[in-house]
Design a protein around this motif. Structure first.
Motif, PDB file in Angstrom:
ATOM      1  N   THR A  61       1.798  11.120   5.840  1.00  0.00           N
ATOM      2  CA  THR A  61       2.364  10.209   4.353  1.00  0.00           C
ATOM      3  C   THR A  61       3.734   9.969   4.280  1.00  0.00           C
ATOM      4  OG1 THR A  61       2.561  12.535   3.372  1.00  0.00           O
ATOM      5  CG2 THR A  61       0.238  11.300   3.130  1.00  0.00           C
ATOM      6  N   ALA A  62       4.792  10.119   5.441  1.00  0.00           N
ATOM      7  CA  ALA A  62       5.964   9.928   5.386  1.00  0.00           C
ATOM      8  C   ALA A  62       6.397   8.627   5.081  1.00  0.00           C
ATOM      9  CB  ALA A  62       6.630  10.365   6.891  1.00  0.00           C
ATOM     10  N   SER A  63       5.652   7.775   5.391  1.00  0.00           N
ATOM     11  CA  SER A  63       5.791   6.246   5.048  1.00  0.00           C
ATOM     12  C   SER A  63       4.845   5.827   4.523  1.00  0.00           C
ATOM     13  CB  SER A  63       5.947   5.425   6.440  1.00  0.00           C
ATOM     14  OG  SER A  63       4.873   5.399   7.237  1.00  0.00           O
ATOM     15  N   GLY A  64       5.240   4.793   3.436  1.00  0.00           N
ATOM     16  CA  GLY A  64       4.298   4.219   2.505  1.00  0.00           C
ATOM     17  C   GLY A  64       3.226   3.167   3.487  1.00  0.00           C
ATOM     18  N   LEU A  65       2.448   2.774   2.651  1.00  0.00           N
ATOM     19  CA  LEU A  65       1.348   1.682   3.270  1.00  0.00           C
ATOM     20  C   LEU A  65       1.897   0.469   3.705  1.00  0.00           C
ATOM     21  CD1 LEU A  65      -1.695   1.796   0.804  1.00  0.00           C
ATOM     22  CD2 LEU A  65      -1.239   3.463   2.798  1.00  0.00           C
ATOM     23  N   ASN A  66       1.747   0.039   5.067  1.00  0.00           N
ATOM     24  CA  ASN A  66       2.204  -1.277   5.248  1.00  0.00           C
ATOM     25  C   ASN A  66       1.494  -2.361   4.432  1.00  0.00           C
ATOM     26  OD1 ASN A  66      -0.166  -1.433   6.902  1.00  0.00           O
ATOM     27  ND2 ASN A  66       0.684  -0.761   9.068  1.00  0.00           N
ATOM     28  N   ALA A  67       1.690  -3.605   5.098  1.00  0.00           N
ATOM     29  CA  ALA A  67       0.993  -4.677   4.404  1.00  0.00           C
ATOM     30  C   ALA A  67      -0.385  -4.804   4.707  1.00  0.00           C
ATOM     31  CB  ALA A  67       1.728  -6.238   4.846  1.00  0.00           C
ATOM     32  N   ALA A  68      -0.746  -4.448   5.902  1.00  0.00           N
ATOM     33  CA  ALA A  68      -2.227  -4.485   6.079  1.00  0.00           C
ATOM     34  C   ALA A  68      -2.998  -3.384   5.363  1.00  0.00           C
ATOM     35  CB  ALA A  68      -2.501  -4.423   7.629  1.00  0.00           C
ATOM     36  N   GLU A  69      -2.507  -2.176   5.422  1.00  0.00           N
ATOM     37  CA  GLU A  69      -3.052  -0.946   4.602  1.00  0.00           C
ATOM     38  C   GLU A  69      -3.212  -1.377   3.158  1.00  0.00           C
ATOM     39  OE1 GLU A  69      -2.121   3.048   6.629  1.00  0.00           O
ATOM     40  OE2 GLU A  69      -0.118   1.861   6.438  1.00  0.00           O
ATOM     41  N   SER A  70      -1.938  -1.841   2.688  1.00  0.00           N
ATOM     42  CA  SER A  70      -2.004  -2.334   1.181  1.00  0.00           C
ATOM     43  C   SER A  70      -3.259  -3.389   1.036  1.00  0.00           C
ATOM     44  CB  SER A  70      -0.620  -3.099   0.811  1.00  0.00           C
ATOM     45  OG  SER A  70       0.376  -1.822   1.198  1.00  0.00           O
ATOM     46  N   ALA A  71      -3.371  -4.309   1.995  1.00  0.00           N
ATOM     47  CA  ALA A  71      -4.580  -5.161   1.458  1.00  0.00           C
ATOM     48  C   ALA A  71      -5.884  -4.491   1.843  1.00  0.00           C
ATOM     49  CB  ALA A  71      -4.368  -6.271   2.602  1.00  0.00           C
TER      50      ALA A  71
END
Length: 368
Positions: A61-71
């Motif tokens: 969880t060090a980085s937030g969701l990328n664009a594909a994960e947000s979708a």
């Protein structure tokens, strides 16, 4: 023509030549030796699974969701009508995965960690299966080495930490290959039905990963031709629901795979994208040369590593579908071939290669 295990390579004289490392020879073991063998077999899948779990969970969880994960989050938390729309839009290939993930979200929520845990679990299971598969093909030592190689690859860690369908597709590809040999050796319904179910899962997770079936088909035709009809029946049983689910989306213009045209620059970049760093791809390819299909079981992994890539290259001549992620399901095959090759080397060579793989993988994880 009668089936034979020597249709790929010519018979060289006797069984000893066909099995130069003695991996097929029956072993007589005392009770103590048998106990030790069981422990080695357990370690061959347990240690890679534990390493994959540790590496995949670190900084998940060090980085937030990328664009594909947000979708993905928007799709799985939207009303059911939004899920249905995904099956008819440009993301038709992701629709079935989002349907599967929707049930998970209903139970565990849609936080970043909750969305990524299914991918982590899939990669942990994959590492264990890679170790078990290489053990079945060769020895527990080969299984352990193959599983460890797979677990430390940068792409294994990367996709274990993404809420995307690729980790589940890789798991399904390994499980399908694990089920293939017993399904062909003893083609009973109770063996073919699970294989069909995994083909269904593979198609739901990543339709383009069904190119794995080209490798399986080649193996069937080369080694178990008399079982072709049974194998095709199992494949059709798994494919029909996938085809029915995706047909509407494809008819409305949705894509089953995205990528690029396979130009020289795109092809040259593929090893680095597929293994995390191009040199790692070269190391595994070099090891794979020492795991040529001298035996039926090893030929399964050789076909798995090579035939789908050729199939994707052929498809890419008609549509821009070439990408490393569309070949991610072949990475376990390279890990198995690498583990089998290393198991035949001296201890010093094994340690040197493992150290090199670990250093390259660690370097690829460092921030740019």
């Amino acid at each position: 023509m009668m089936d034979a295990d020597t249709m790929v390579l010519p018979r060289l004289g006797d069984a000893a030549v066909e099995d130069p490392w003695g991996e097929d020879r029956p072993r007589r073991a005392t009770t103590r030796a048998a106990t030790g063998e069981r422990r080695r077999r357990i370690a061959a899948w347990l240690l890679p699974a534990a390493l994959m779990a540790a590496l995949g969970a670190a900084r998940i969880t060090a980085s937030g969701l990328n664009a594909a994960e947000s979708a993905t989050r928007r799709a799985v938390t939207s009303p059911w009508q939004g899920i249905a729309a995904a099956l008819t839009g440009d993301d038709v290939a992701l629709g079935p995965y989002r349907l599967l993930l929707r049930g998970w979200v209903e139970l565990f929520g849609a936080a970043d960690l909750a969305l990524r845990v299914p991918s982590l679990l899939a990669m942990v299971g994959t590492a264990a299966l890679v170790g078990a598969l290489a053990t079945r093909i060769a020895t527990p030592t080969a299984g352990l080495l193959a599983g460890l190689i797979f677990a430390v690859l940068p792409t294994s860690i990367r996709y274990a930490q993404q809420a995307q369908p690729y980790a589940l597709a890789v798991f399904a590809a390994v499980l399908a290959t694990w089920l293939l040999a017993p399904a062909l050796d003893r083609p009973r319904r109770r063996r073919l039905v699970p294989y069909a179910g995994v083909v269904l899962l593979l198609g739901l997770c990543q339709p383009v990963a069904l190119l794995l079936l080209t490798a399986h088909g080649w193996v069937v035709l080369a080694f178990r031709r008399r079982d072709t009809v049974r194998w095709l029946a199992a494949v059709l049983l798994g494919l029909l629901p996938v085809a029915a689910l995706l047909a509407v989306g494809v008819r409305d213009g949705g894509r089953l795979a995205s990528g690029a045209w396979p130009g020289a620059a795109v092809l040259a970049a593929t090893p680095g994208e597929l293994f995390g760093v191009a040199v790692l791809g070269g190391v595994l390819a070099g090891l794979g040369l020492f795991s040529l299909p001298l035996r039926y079981a090893a030929a399964i992994c050789t076909a798995w590593a090579l035939v789908p890539a050729l199939g994707l290259l052929a498809l890419a001549q008609a549509a821009p579908v070439w990408s490393a992620v569309n070949l991610l399901f072949t990475v376990p095959a390279w890990a198995v071939l690498g583990g089998v090759a290393l198991a035949r080397a001296r201890a010093a060579g094994v340690l040197a290669v493992l150290a090199l793989v670990a250093l390259l993988a660690a370097a690829a994880q460092l921030p740019a």
